[in-house]
Design an enzyme around this catalytic site. Structure first.
Site, PDB file in Angstrom:
ATOM      1  N   GLU A 246      17.172  24.084 -21.404  1.00 25.37           N
ATOM      2  CA  GLU A 246      17.919  22.909 -21.237  1.00 25.37           C
ATOM      3  C   GLU A 246      19.615  23.068 -21.070  1.00 25.37           C
ATOM      4  OE1 GLU A 246      16.607  19.993 -23.765  1.00 25.37           O
ATOM      5  OE2 GLU A 246      18.568  18.873 -23.518  1.00 25.37           O
ATOM      6  N   GLU A 272      21.228  14.784 -19.434  1.00 24.27           N
ATOM      7  CA  GLU A 272      22.221  13.912 -20.486  1.00 24.27           C
ATOM      8  C   GLU A 272      23.423  13.775 -20.247  1.00 24.27           C
ATOM      9  OE1 GLU A 272      21.107  16.813 -23.801  1.00 24.27           O
ATOM     10  OE2 GLU A 272      22.792  16.169 -24.439  1.00 24.27           O
ATOM     11  N   HIS A 322      17.057  11.936 -23.150  1.00 23.45           N
ATOM     12  CA  HIS A 322      17.697  12.590 -24.154  1.00 23.45           C
ATOM     13  C   HIS A 322      17.645  11.697 -25.487  1.00 23.45           C
ATOM     14  CE1 HIS A 322      21.726  13.037 -26.552  1.00 23.45           C
ATOM     15  NE2 HIS A 322      21.451  14.012 -26.504  1.00 23.45           N
ATOM     16  N   GLU A 342      12.160  12.710 -27.057  1.00 21.73           N
ATOM     17  CA  GLU A 342      12.599  13.684 -27.749  1.00 21.73           C
ATOM     18  C   GLU A 342      12.810  12.961 -29.221  1.00 21.73           C
ATOM     19  OE1 GLU A 342      16.838  15.166 -26.935  1.00 21.73           O
ATOM     20  OE2 GLU A 342      16.821  16.504 -28.423  1.00 21.73           O
TER      21      GLU A 342
HETATM   22  O1  LIG Z   1      19.006  16.735 -28.318  1.00 18.99           O
HETATM   23  C1  LIG Z   1      19.661  17.103 -27.242  1.00 18.99           C
HETATM   24  O2  LIG Z   1      19.372  17.421 -25.944  1.00 18.99           O
HETATM   25  C2  LIG Z   1      21.063  17.398 -27.236  1.00 18.99           C
HETATM   26  O3  LIG Z   1      21.549  18.192 -26.373  1.00 18.99           O
HETATM   27  C3  LIG Z   1      21.932  17.229 -28.583  1.00 18.99           C
HETATM   28  C4  LIG Z   1      23.073  17.900 -28.857  1.00 18.99           C
HETATM   29  O4  LIG Z   1      23.598  17.653 -30.185  1.00 18.99           O
HETATM   30  C5  LIG Z   1      22.966  19.563 -28.711  1.00 18.99           C
HETATM   31  O5  LIG Z   1      21.914  19.799 -29.478  1.00 18.99           O
HETATM   32 MG   LIG Z   2      20.440  18.593 -24.634  1.00 21.93          MG
END
Ligand SMILES: O=C(O)C(=O)C[C@@H](O)CO
Ligand SMILES: [Mg+2]
Length: 396
Positions: A246, A272, A322, A342
């Site tokens: 990601e 995101e 996201h 998620e």
């Molecule tokens: O949850 C995700 O995909 C994010 O990008 C959250 C972010 O805080 C980094 O983990």
């Molecule tokens: Mg992310």
């Protein structure tokens, strides 16, 4: 029905937060030479902490109140809502949601289009859809396409890069709670050289050792790498069979995404930090991502996310929004092209993704790796909590 009032308040967390822990999440600032990751200071993610949230309440002449939210630049989002967006929604019929969304999007097009203006538009749009569901006593997903799943599979998302044994204990804990998919964060990137590559591989090895290969593993870079570094490490990651990798690079490097997405068998995901239908059209046309991960409270709201869902379906690119959170769960429930969500459990406030739980009641709690939306809860299914209010500074 007419919109009579739009109230945007910023909830700024004043309560305890988990102390930062060094390189716990690679991120876009890591390539900046004096970012805390280099200085050895204790917070490499300081520009990506979300300890404030803008809560939007849209009221109608029939007494309905819809709840919306935005987490990016909350005080700026509030200013945009108050000064530029509210005038375009007040007096309108919420059932004219496409017209209202277009008005807000076009009215701010000279400086909006991406970033916080789109997030602010999202908040009002989400509140409007909450009103629509309440007006017909139906959950929002029933207005978007209905129930496409008995319940929503979700993946456990955290596993920030800490001590490997702690990561393994964390993975084990949530495996025992029935999760079958896990997203972990890398701690290192180009500025950490080969030693960082080794550390990154070690962390993936450690988590795979616990979850095995019967469970999905996703890898989060949070824009912390560049194409050269990703090309170097991706072939070394293939043996761990990640479901996706990601945000390897910054959101504007769409050609970089596309090059990496062609490079290996590892699907590249992102979105995101992308905005509007046209932003995702570009990603899809360039085959930049194999999984789309918009956030409905950023992309332009439910009206825009619903369009993006259809576009991604036409390109056979799955959408896994996201962050979880109700504004995304309704989109996921209503589309067969959204296979899962998620999920951040409610933790002590750390980066801030978990703050949603401290502001809103009604978020579903994962059970055995699934979240459920009820058919008998109208609108989004959220209310404002009062039990944590004393730990917020509220900016009216
Ligand atoms: O949850 C995700 O995909 C994010 O990008 C959250 C972010 O805080 C980094 O983990
Ligand atoms: Mg992310």
């Amino acid at each position: 029905m007419k919109i009579t009032k739009i109230r945007a308040r910023v909830f700024e967390w004043q309560g305890p937060t988990v102390p930062p822990q060094g390189n716990f999440c690679s991120n876009a600032m890591d390539l900046v030479w004096d970012n805390k990751a280099h200085a050895g200071a204790d917070d490499t993610m300081d520009t990506f902490r979300f300890h404030g949230w803008t809560v939007v309440e849209v009221e109608t002449d029939t007494g309905l109140v819809g709840l919306g939210n935005v987490a990016l630049a909350p005080r700026i989002a509030k200013a945009i809502i108050d000064q530029y967006l509210a005038p375009h929604a007040l007096g309108q019929d919420p059932w004219d949601y496409e017209y209202i969304n277009q008005r807000m999007y076009r009215a701010t097009h000279a400086w909006g289009r991406k970033g916080v203006a789109m997030a602010a538009i999202s908040a009002i749009d989400i509140a409007i859809w909450d009103i629509l569901g309440k007006a017909v006593n139906k959950p929002v997903f029933k207005l978007l396409g209905g129930r496409t799943k008995e319940k929503i599979p979700c993946y456990y998302s955290k596993l920030y890069r800490t001590d490997l044994k702690d990561m393994q204990r964390e993975a084990e804990t949530f495996m025992k709670q029935g999760f079958k998919a896990f997203k972990m964060r890398f701690g290192y990137g180009p500025q950490h050289g080969q030693q960082g590559v080794v550390e990154n591989l070690k962390s993936v090895e450690a988590v795979r050792e616990v979850i095995g290969y019967d469970n999905d593993l996703m890898l989060e870079c949070y824009m912390g790498w560049n194409v050269e570094y990703a090309k170097r490490i991706l072939p070394k990651l293939e043996k761990y069979q990640p479901r996706w990798l990601e945000e390897p690079v910054i959101a504007d490097d769409i050609d970089g995404y596309a090059e990496l997405n062609r490079l290996t068998s590892i699907p590249i995901s992102g979105g995101e930090h992308e905005f509007s239908l046209y932003g995702f059209k570009q990603l899809l046309e360039k085959k930049a991502v194999s999984v789309v991960q918009y956030d409905t409270n950023r992309v332009g709201g439910i009206t825009m996310a619903h369009k993006i869902n259809a576009l991604c379906e036409a390109y056979s690119v799955p959408v896994i929004p996201h962050a979880g959170q109700m504004h995304n769960y309704h989109l996921t429930m209503s589309s067969l092209n959204c296979p899962m969500s998620e999920y951040f459990p409610m933790f002590d406030v750390e980066v801030g993704n978990e703050l949603f739980y401290y502001i809103f009641a009604g978020e579903p709690v994962a059970e055995n790796g699934f979240v459920q939306l009820r058919d008998d809860v109208p609108g989004l299914g959220l209310t404002l909590r009062t039990d944590y209010l004393d730990q917020f500074r509220i900016v009216e």
